[in-house]
Design an enzyme around this catalytic site. Structure first.
Site, short mmCIF file in Angstrom:
data_model
loop_
_atom_site.label_atom_id
_atom_site.label_comp_id
_atom_site.label_asym_id
_atom_site.label_seq_id
_atom_site.Cartn_x
_atom_site.Cartn_y
_atom_site.Cartn_z
N VAL A 185 0.81 -1.22 0.00
CA VAL A 185 0.00 0.00 0.00
C VAL A 185 0.85 1.27 0.00
O VAL A 185 0.34 2.36 0.27
CB VAL A 185 -0.98 0.04 1.20
CG1 VAL A 185 -2.05 -1.03 1.04
CG2 VAL A 185 -0.26 -0.13 2.52
N LYS A 186 2.10 1.15 -0.34
CA LYS A 186 2.95 2.34 -0.36
C LYS A 186 2.99 2.96 -1.76
O LYS A 186 2.47 2.39 -2.72
CB LYS A 186 4.36 1.97 0.11
CG LYS A 186 4.41 1.49 1.57
CD LYS A 186 3.81 2.47 2.55
CE LYS A 186 4.28 2.28 3.97
NZ LYS A 186 3.65 1.19 4.71
#
Ligand SMILES: *Cc1c(COP(=O)(O)O)cnc(C)c1O
Length: 396
Positions: A185-186
């Site tokens: 999720v970066k």
């Protein structure tokens, strides 16, 4: 934080290079790998992007923070000043090092406040672990000046802030070491991965050795290498590094898109006088992964977050009630619940984590909503989203 939104042929091609050679290990196999060094290439490009001398890739952002702490000499019994608003990984890395997390208040940057840091410094304080939360930066200059004045190590957890900058200088490059994450999720992702950056050759040398069982990485026979120190295994595989390399090359596109999407939403929300926005020391350096804003009171914030959810405005976070990012819901940390006894359990004068009082942080977080900014919105989707948001706030 949308690397996963743009997985494509570029990533597949880099991975295919690795699969074609069968060399999945980042070290050695010089002949068999046919010139493909994905981890090394990723390190060189990330160093260039951040304007640092040295970069070492590793298996996760958590590993990166662990490596940075160790490389900077932070270990058993050392106090490390941390924010209560972060991903719990930051704190886990400190505990894993045998060090003692000491919480200080955040301010409206949603990051550590320098006066608050100053207030909790003791003779045992070794480092400040500054987290640049939700894509934007802390008031770094003040905190860096304080660390210099007090002789403290400054480590930046920039896991959520890849590509951000303050006055043109990359986040993660202000302290002794900076940490990045490439989890799913970066801003960019390689499945699992992380990195540390530094301008200090000594710190880099310790970091890259420590992350690979203390190997000194000299000569051409791994079995004959020296081991100046004990280490561990925080290595990244070539497969993961290959994905990250392709993702990193998309960073300009990602930032441009996020910034445009964020600006459109922020502009539309600016006409509501009851809403104020997160303090951002350098708007130009914001990575724009989130739009974070404040309501005057806790009750209004909680209500509005509920209304956004009801209206289908997805990706809104009211962190104060959320289990992930704010200390209020970290019962496992407060009770130091772990699978086995932690080093900190041996310390008699450890902080009383069950009774930590952070009124200023509570006051801020209870009024904060963050909206995730996505890359993949079409113009139409963005327009509809803005209409929905404005409609919900209008109705009060
Ligand atoms: C994601 C994150 C980490 C840990 O990264 P992983 O790659 O998931 O281990 C650490 N700190 C912060 C602030 C993060 O957001």
């Amino acid at each position: 934080m949308p690397g996963f939104e743009i997985f494509g042929d570029e990533e597949r091609k880099e991975v295919q290079d690795v699969l074609d050679t069968g060399v999945l290990f980042r070290y050695g196999f010089d002949q068999a790998r046919k010139g493909h060094w994905k981890a090394k290439a990723f390190e060189a490009e990330l160093a260039k992007l951040t304007g640092t001398q040295y970069c070492h890739l590793c298996s996760s952002g958590t590993a990166a923070v662990s490596i940075a702490l160790t490389a900077c000499g932070v270990g058993a019994g050392d106090e490390v000043i941390v924010p209560p608003f972060t991903f719990v990984a930051t704190i886990e890395a400190v505990l894993g090092a045998g060090a003692v997390p000491v919480f200080a208040e955040i301010d409206e940057t949603l990051c550590l406040n320098s006066d608050a840091v100053n207030a909790v410094i003791t003779p045992r304080t070794k480092a400040v672990l500054l987290v640049h939360m939700c894509g934007s930066m802390a008031g770094i200059d003040e905190i860096k000046a304080l660390c210099e004045q007090k002789g403290l190590v400054l480590i930046e957890d920039a896991c959520q802030a890849l590509g951000g900058s303050l006055n043109g200088k990359a986040l993660g490059t202000f302290g002794h070491m900076g940490c990045f994450s490439f989890d799913p999720v970066k801003t960019i992702t390689c499945g699992e991965g992380g990195a540390v950056v530094t301008d200090d050759k000594k710190l880099y040398t310790i970091a890259e050795g420590y992350a690979d069982h203390g190997h000194d990485h000299t000569g051409s026979d791994r079995g004959l290498e020296g081991h100046p120190i004990l280490g561990t295994n925080f290595r990244i595989s070539e497969l993961n590094a290959a994905v990250g390399l392709a993702q990193l090359r998309k960073i300009d596109y990602i930032l441009k898109k996020q910034r445009a999407h964020k600006k459109a939403i922020k502009d539309a929300m600016s006409r509501f006088s009851e809403i104020t926005f997160r303090k951002i020391p350098d708007e130009k350096g914001d990575t724009a992964t989130f739009l974070s804003f404040f309501l005057p009171e806790e009750e209004q914030a909680r209500k509005l977050a509920g209304k956004f959810a009801d209206a289908g405005v997805d990706g809104c976070f009211y962190w104060y009630d959320n289990n992930w990012h704010y200390i209020r819901q970290w019962d496992h940390l407060k009770k130091l619940k772990s699978a086995a006894r932690l080093p900190i359990a041996l310390l008699e004068n450890r902080p009383d984590y069950e009774n930590i009082d952070l009124p200023q942080s509570d006051q801020i977080m209870s009024r904060t909503i963050s909206m995730l900014i996505k890359l993949s919105w079409t113009e139409d989707e963005l327009k509809q989203r803005i209409e929905k948001i404005v409609g919900v706030i209008d109705k009060g």
